[in-house]
Design an enzyme around this catalytic site. Structure first.
Site, PDB file in Angstrom:
ATOM      1  N   TYR A   1       0.824  -1.203   0.000  1.00  0.00           N
ATOM      2  CA  TYR A   1       0.000   0.000   0.000  1.00  0.00           C
ATOM      3  C   TYR A   1       0.861   1.257   0.000  1.00  0.00           C
ATOM      4  CZ  TYR A   1       0.787   0.849   5.027  1.00  0.00           C
ATOM      5  OH  TYR A   1       1.351   1.129   6.245  1.00  0.00           O
TER       6      TYR A   1
ATOM      7  N   HIS B   1      -1.281 -21.262  -0.938  1.00  0.00           N
ATOM      8  CA  HIS B   1      -0.134 -20.391  -0.665  1.00  0.00           C
ATOM      9  C   HIS B   1       0.692 -19.973  -1.889  1.00  0.00           C
ATOM     10  CE1 HIS B   1      -1.283 -21.460   3.367  1.00  0.00           C
ATOM     11  NE2 HIS B   1      -0.371 -20.650   3.871  1.00  0.00           N
TER      12      HIS B   1
ATOM     13  N   ARG C   1       8.376   4.308  -4.212  1.00  0.00           N
ATOM     14  CA  ARG C   1       8.368   3.250  -3.185  1.00  0.00           C
ATOM     15  C   ARG C   1       7.341   2.175  -3.520  1.00  0.00           C
ATOM     16  NH1 ARG C   1       7.460   4.892   2.891  1.00  0.00           N
ATOM     17  NH2 ARG C   1       5.385   5.295   2.069  1.00  0.00           N
TER      18      ARG C   1
ATOM     19  N   LYS D   1       6.498  -2.079   2.203  1.00  0.00           N
ATOM     20  CA  LYS D   1       5.257  -1.490   2.728  1.00  0.00           C
ATOM     21  C   LYS D   1       4.082  -2.425   2.430  1.00  0.00           C
ATOM     22  CE  LYS D   1       3.016   3.041   3.147  1.00  0.00           C
ATOM     23  NZ  LYS D   1       3.074   3.221   4.586  1.00  0.00           N
TER      24      LYS D   1
HETATM   25  N1  PLP Z   1       7.162   3.619   9.410  1.00  0.00           N
HETATM   26  C1  PLP Z   1       6.041   2.895   9.321  1.00  0.00           C
HETATM   27  C2  PLP Z   1       5.958   1.591  10.021  1.00  0.00           C
HETATM   28  C3  PLP Z   1       4.948   3.375   8.594  1.00  0.00           C
HETATM   29  O1  PLP Z   1       3.804   2.650   8.512  1.00  0.00           O
HETATM   30  C4  PLP Z   1       5.034   4.647   7.982  1.00  0.00           C
HETATM   31  C5  PLP Z   1       3.913   5.199   7.224  1.00  0.00           C
HETATM   32  O2  PLP Z   1       2.883   4.597   7.066  1.00  0.00           O
HETATM   33  C6  PLP Z   1       6.223   5.367   8.104  1.00  0.00           C
HETATM   34  C7  PLP Z   1       7.285   4.815   8.823  1.00  0.00           C
HETATM   35  C8  PLP Z   1       6.386   6.724   7.496  1.00  0.00           C
HETATM   36  O3  PLP Z   1       6.413   6.633   6.089  1.00  0.00           O
HETATM   37  P1  PLP Z   1       5.966   7.849   5.165  1.00  0.00           P
HETATM   38  O4  PLP Z   1       6.794   9.015   5.587  1.00  0.00           O
HETATM   39  O5  PLP Z   1       6.302   7.390   3.804  1.00  0.00           O
HETATM   40  O6  PLP Z   1       4.522   8.053   5.404  1.00  0.00           O
END
Ligand code: PLP
Length: 292
Positions: free
Chosen positions: A33, A102, A52, A148
Site C-alpha cells: 500500500y 499459498h 516506493r 510497505k
Molecule cells: N514507518 C512505518 C511503520 C509506517 O507505517 C510509515 C507510514 O505509514 C512510516 C514509517 C512513514 O512513512 P511515510 O513518511 O512514507 O509516510
C-alpha cells in the site's frame, strides 16, 4: 457529499465498494500500500511514494497493474470526485484473486483499491503544537518491515496498547534496546550533541518518504544530521524528539514513557522542520514539479 472509492477500474460509492472474498490481500496479507497526504489541494511527495510503490511491488514480485502516469490520473480524479482539500489518499495493490492456496497463482491479475479521506488539519496542527507522548514496546514484527505491506497487526496492537495506557503512540524497540520506528512513523531525535538522528534505512524500518524529504530539508537548513540508531535512554535524554510520516508530517514528541523530552515542550528544530516541510510541499515550485 458521498465518498467515492476506486476499485479495479471503476469509481464507486465508498459505501458500496468491495473486493472479492478470495482476494489474496484479504486472505494472506499478500498486498502492498501507499499513502499520500493532501494539504490545501497539494499532493505531497508524489514521486517518492510512487517510487516506493514500485519497490514494494517488485519485492513481492507483483506486476504493477498500471503505469505511474495512469495511476496519477486516477489519484487526481479521486481527489476531484471527493473534493478533497485536506486529507489522504490510500492505495492498495494485492496479488489478485485466486483459490486460496499459498503459492503465487499462475494467472491472477493484481487488484487495485484507492480511497480518499478528509482530515481536520486544524486539529492536526494543534496536536503538533502540543506535541505527543509515546510509549516504547518490543519490536515483534517480521524481518522485512522495509516493504510497505498491509501486514500491520503488530503495529495495530502496539498503537492500541499505547492509547489504552494513555499515550498517543508507540515506538518499537529492537533486541539491542535501540528504537526502530513508530507504529506508522519514523522516529527522530536531536541528540545531546545537537545532531539530528534517525535510524539508517535497513530492513529494520520502513524508509519513510517524509523521512527522506526531511533529511534533505535538514541538510539544506544546515542542521547537523546523522543516520544512526539511538537507544531509549538517548531518546529520553535528547534535546528534542519527533516523528515523521505522510499523515503526521513532522510532529514533536514531548515525552517517552515516564520521561519528559527536553523541557516538555515541542522542540524548536522539530517545529521549524514542520513549517519548512509544509511550506516546501505547498509551494508553487512543488506544485509545478508534481504536475510533470
Ligand atoms: N514507518 C512505518 C511503520 C509506517 O507505517 C510509515 C507510514 O505509514 C512510516 C514509517 C512513514 O512513512 P511515510 O513518511 O512514507 O509516510
Amino acid at each position: 457529499m458521498p465518498r467515492i472509492a476506486y476499485v479495479d477500474g471503476q469509481f464507486v460509492q465508498h459505501s458500496q465498494a468491495s473486493i472479492h472474498v478470495e482476494d489474496r490481500g484479504l486472505q494472506f496479507g499478500d498486498a502492498v500500500y501507499e499513502v499520500w497526504a493532501v494539504r490545501d489541494g497539494h499532493l505531497f511527495d508524489r514521486q517518492g511514494h510512487l517510487a516506493r510503490l514500485g519497490r514494494s511491488l517488485n519485492a513481492l514480485s507483483i506486476t504493477p497493474p498500471l503505469k505511474d502516469s495512469s495511476l496519477m490520473v486516477i489519484v487526481r480524479e479521486l481527489i476531484a470526485r471527493n473534493k478533497l482539500t485536506n486529507g489522504l489518499v490510500y492505495l492498495q495493490v494485492s496479488r489478485g484473486v485466486a483459490r486460496r492456496d499459498h503459492p503465487f497463482p499462475a494467472h491472477a491479475r493484481p487488484s487495485i483499491i484507492l480511497t480518499a479521506r478528509s482530515m481536520n488539519q486544524v486539529q492536526a496542527d494543534e496536536r503538533a503544537k502540543q506535541g505527543i507522548r509515546v510509549m516504547t514496546c518490543p519490536d515483534n514484527r517480521w524481518g522485512r518491515v522495509d516493504i510497505k505491506t498491509v501486514n500491520l497487526l503488530p503495529n495495530v496492537l502496539a498503537k492500541q496498547a499505547a492509547l489504552e495506557a494513555g499515550f498517543h503512540d508507540a515506538w518499537f524497540v529492537d533486541a539491542d534496546g535501540l528504537i526502530t520506528e513508530g507504529t506508522a512513523q519514523n522516529a527522530w531525535i536531536l541528540d545531546q550533541a545537537g545532531k539530528l538522528r534517525t535510524r539508517p534505512a535497513t530492513q529494520a524500518i520502513l524508509r519513510g518518504i517524509t523521512r527522506d524529504t526531511i533529511i534533505e530539508t535538514a541538510q539544506s537548513l544546515g542542521y547537523p544530521f546523522e543516520e544512526r540508531a539511538f537507544s531509549v535512554d538517548e531518546a529520553q535524554n535528547a534535546q528534542e524528539a519527533f516523528i515523521t510520516s505522510a499523515t503526521s508530517f513532522v510532529t514533536p514528541v514531548i515525552a517517552i514513557n515516564a520521561s519528559v523530552v527536553g523541557d516538555g515542550n515541542p522542540g524548536k528544530i522539530s517545529s521549524s522542520l514542520r513549517s519548512e516541510y509544509l511550506s516546501q510541499q505547498t509551494s508553487v515550485k512543488e506544485q509545478l514539479r508534481a504536475s510533470i
